[in-house]
Enzyme design. Sequence first.
Site, short mmCIF file in Angstrom:
data_model
loop_
_atom_site.label_atom_id
_atom_site.label_comp_id
_atom_site.label_asym_id
_atom_site.label_seq_id
_atom_site.Cartn_x
_atom_site.Cartn_y
_atom_site.Cartn_z
N TYR A 1 0.83 -1.21 0.00
CA TYR A 1 0.00 0.00 0.00
C TYR A 1 0.87 1.26 0.00
O TYR A 1 0.62 2.21 -0.75
CB TYR A 1 -0.89 -0.05 1.24
CG TYR A 1 -1.88 1.09 1.38
CD1 TYR A 1 -3.04 1.11 0.62
CD2 TYR A 1 -1.67 2.10 2.30
CE1 TYR A 1 -3.97 2.14 0.78
CE2 TYR A 1 -2.59 3.12 2.47
CZ TYR A 1 -3.73 3.14 1.70
OH TYR A 1 -4.65 4.14 1.86
N LYS B 1 1.02 4.20 -2.89
CA LYS B 1 0.65 5.57 -2.59
C LYS B 1 1.77 6.55 -2.92
O LYS B 1 1.52 7.67 -3.37
CB LYS B 1 0.23 5.70 -1.13
CG LYS B 1 -1.10 5.02 -0.82
CD LYS B 1 -2.15 5.41 -1.84
CE LYS B 1 -3.53 4.96 -1.49
NZ LYS B 1 -4.51 5.31 -2.56
#
Length: 300
Positions: free
Chosen positions: A165, A169
């Site tokens: 993640y 990002k």
Amino acid sequence: MTIRFDDKVAIVTGAGAGLGRVYALGLAARGAKVVVNDFGGARDGSGGSPETALAVVEEIRKAGGTAIADGANVADFDQVQQMVKRAMTEFGRIDILVNNAGILRDKSFSKMEIADFKAVLDVHVMGSVNCTKAVWDIMRTQEYGRIVMTASSSGMYGNFGQSNYGTAKMALIGLMNALTTEGRKYNIKVNTIAPVAATRMTADILPEAMLQRIQPDRVGPGVLFLCSEDAPSKTIIAAGGGAFSVGTVVETAPVLLSDAELTPEGVAAHFGEIANWSTARAFDESNHQVQAFLKLASGQ
């Protein structure tokens, strides 16, 4: 001056719940025609149902707004192209894209399957790339576009169990930086939101009392500002609980070592000077950073 989106068309991905739903409702309430995109899957990306997107469309219509639902999987470029084609057929233009869709598959890096790493990148990174690519030439032709990426403190600063993640990002900040430069002469502004909010992504991470203080509607105003005509560009707004800040990548001033010092030991000896954060600044473009090194290296 009141920010309005009359005669504007917006696509919001992952808009069936949480932050995306707030963005879609907010844009519609201020006059935008909205494509409510949601694959309708679980938090880990499994499954799929049109019901969540349809429910948000119904909310918008009951409030007097205009919206259509779309269940495209943002990780599938063909489906994204069909969504954009449908939006153009329905509304004739696309002015705003909010890349909000995402999934979580949290595990420590040692225990994470490579398929779970790839799945998160496919949705967050390639999902944002696919949607942006599908609307980019439309916005160039219009000479108008507002695009919002979604980052996270997990990428900007790191978080245990979120290597996939966090990687995704941080990649979107790089995409924002590049597209800001490419879109400038076409009046396409690209920005990023880094939200802290109570959503299904954070439901089992924070205590209930804290979740009540960071509801998604307390992030929404920042995104609507980034979608507006007078929005900045290449800006990361962090938001949570009604508080807002701006983040950026900064770099200390380069320190030139003599030929005699050009060793690992020389770098170690000067590291306090090299890492002097009082000299830090941001660069507008990569070329400006390169030029700072070239200037020192050439003795200027």
